[in-house]
Scaffold this motif. Structure first.
Motif, mmCIF file in Angstrom:
data_model
loop_
_atom_site.group_PDB
_atom_site.id
_atom_site.type_symbol
_atom_site.label_atom_id
_atom_site.label_comp_id
_atom_site.label_asym_id
_atom_site.label_seq_id
_atom_site.Cartn_x
_atom_site.Cartn_y
_atom_site.Cartn_z
ATOM 1 N N LEU A 70 -15.055 88.963 129.996
ATOM 2 C CA LEU A 70 -15.971 89.838 130.231
ATOM 3 C C LEU A 70 -16.324 89.980 131.666
ATOM 4 O O LEU A 70 -16.776 91.038 132.290
ATOM 5 C CB LEU A 70 -17.242 89.792 129.468
ATOM 6 N N GLU A 82 -9.405 96.662 134.306
ATOM 7 C CA GLU A 82 -9.797 97.897 133.654
ATOM 8 C C GLU A 82 -8.557 98.825 133.132
ATOM 9 O O GLU A 82 -8.849 99.541 132.332
ATOM 10 C CB GLU A 82 -10.445 98.516 134.769
ATOM 11 N N TYR A 125 -18.327 95.293 124.199
ATOM 12 C CA TYR A 125 -19.249 95.917 125.262
ATOM 13 C C TYR A 125 -20.491 95.203 125.458
ATOM 14 O O TYR A 125 -21.113 94.798 124.435
ATOM 15 C CB TYR A 125 -19.417 97.397 124.963
ATOM 16 N N ALA A 143 -20.599 102.628 125.736
ATOM 17 C CA ALA A 143 -19.198 102.253 125.788
ATOM 18 C C ALA A 143 -18.263 103.376 126.468
ATOM 19 O O ALA A 143 -18.664 104.591 126.122
ATOM 20 C CB ALA A 143 -19.213 101.856 124.548
ATOM 21 N N ASN A 166 -13.095 99.947 127.170
ATOM 22 C CA ASN A 166 -13.814 98.901 126.092
ATOM 23 C C ASN A 166 -13.264 98.681 124.784
ATOM 24 O O ASN A 166 -13.456 97.713 124.149
ATOM 25 C CB ASN A 166 -15.273 99.176 125.944
#
Length: 353
Positions: free
Chosen positions: A110, A39, A327, A302, A306
């Motif tokens: 992802l 992240e 996303y 989103a 992202n």
């Protein structure tokens, strides 16, 4: 007396062996727990970057001992240098001009999520940059060592900044690492007035310099500097060669040049005169953050994390932002007018296409 001598000798021998064991332990790999942090956003001169290993698989930042770690190979790619691994000497060498083929990219990872992982702290690894063996320290002056995780060598962000000649900052609210300044990363454009950038002077590695490249382009087209406005001056890589990408315009035409950064040879050029409109003044252009905000409004749910990239570019004489975000297994690409913020185009496709 003899017994005493023997005892003393034994103690000395034990001490020597003990020191040897400590020295050996100090250079031995050690397993530790780190946090895989997909992240985290890594921005190089304002552009978000993803990182890949030699097989084309996406790799993610690691958080360990209060620092963010990035893969060495990806850093070499950003620096335009080759990264070599010597198994016998446990040495990572970063040097020369990058000569590998165009980087392989597979699907974005992802499914990656923040989780604790086991890494190997490697005091036995050497990092050699252009023949100079590097030792890295944290903010407290303590030596820090590379990490090894799933076949990739990682260095702390402070060391990465040192290698690239850049400043490093951390924004905890947005979980963003920003690496800015310097002139070793070459994927940032200049979009103002006379096109001033960090590459105005000849570099230490024998490049002609951006100003000389501009001069060559102007001589080729038969224009003087006071007759044009430069909108782009960028040192980049193409097929293993460093080039200057130069754009400038008059009231009727926009010109694009690629100049060999080492020899000054013009590699390609073209101009656009159809429906050409000079870009708006800089004080009327929207910011990159505003362009990202506009793009995010188009995708319900989103978030900033992202967004994979946001690049200021030019198309048909118009300054635009190209924004890409991923996303829910879909990739979105937007073109946004940098002058008024209008959405010019939107493309959506599955990441599996």
């Amino acid at each position: 007396m003899k017994k005493t001598v023997k005892t003393t000798a034994a103690c000395v021998l034990a001490g020597i062996l003990s020191l040897g064991m400590v020295a050996g332990a100090a250079n031995s790999p050690e397993e530790q727990t780190a946090r895989l942090s997909p992240e985290y956003i890594i921005q190089i001169d304002g552009i978000a970057h993803s990182f890949y290993n030699a097989a084309g698989g996406e790799v993610h930042p690691l958080a360990y001992d209060g620092s963010v770690y990035l893969p060495v190979r990806a850093i070499g790619e950003l620096m335009g240098k080759n990264v070599d691994w010597n198994e016998n000497t446990r040495t990572v060498t970063i040097s020369g001009v990058r000569t590998t083929d165009k980087e392989i990219r597979t699907l974005a990872d992802l499914d990656a999520k923040a989780e604790l992982v086991t890494v190997s702290v490697r005091p036995d690894f050497q990092i050699v940059v252009e023949g100079d063996t590097k030792t890295f320290y944290n903010a407290n002056g303590k030596i820090v060592y590379p990490l090894l995780y799933q076949g990739s060598t990682y260095l702390p962000i402070r060391a990465v900044g040192q290698l690239m000649g850049k400043d490093v900052s951390w924004d905890g609210k947005t979980q963003t690492v920003s690496i800015t300044g310097g002139n070793l990363v070459t994927d940032a454009d200049s979009f103002g007035g006379n096109g001033t950038s960090n590459h105005n002077q000849s570099s230490e590695n024998g490049l002609i310099g951006l100003e000389k490249a501009k001069e060559i382009a102007l001589q080729h087209v038969g224009l003087a500097a006071n007759q044009v406005t430069f909108s782009k001056g960028k040192l980049d890589w193409e097929d293993g060669i460093q080039i200057y990408e130069i754009e400038f315009y008059t009231t009727t035409r926009e010109y694009d040049y690629e100049v060999n950064a080492a020899t000054g040879k013009i590699l390609s050029y073209d101009y656009d005169a159809e429906s050409y409109v000079p870009p708006a003044a800089n004080n009327h252009e929207i910011t990159a953050d505003k362009a990202k905000e506009i793009a995010l409004k188009q995708v319900s749910g989103a978030a900033a994390a992202n967004i994979r990239s946001c690049k200021l570019d030019r198309e048909d004489g118009r300054a635009i932002y190209e924004v890409e975000l991923v996303y829910n297994e879909m990739k979105y690409e937007f073109e946004i007018d940098a002058g008024n913020g209008s959405l010019l185009s939107q493309d959506v496709e599955s990441v599996y296409d």
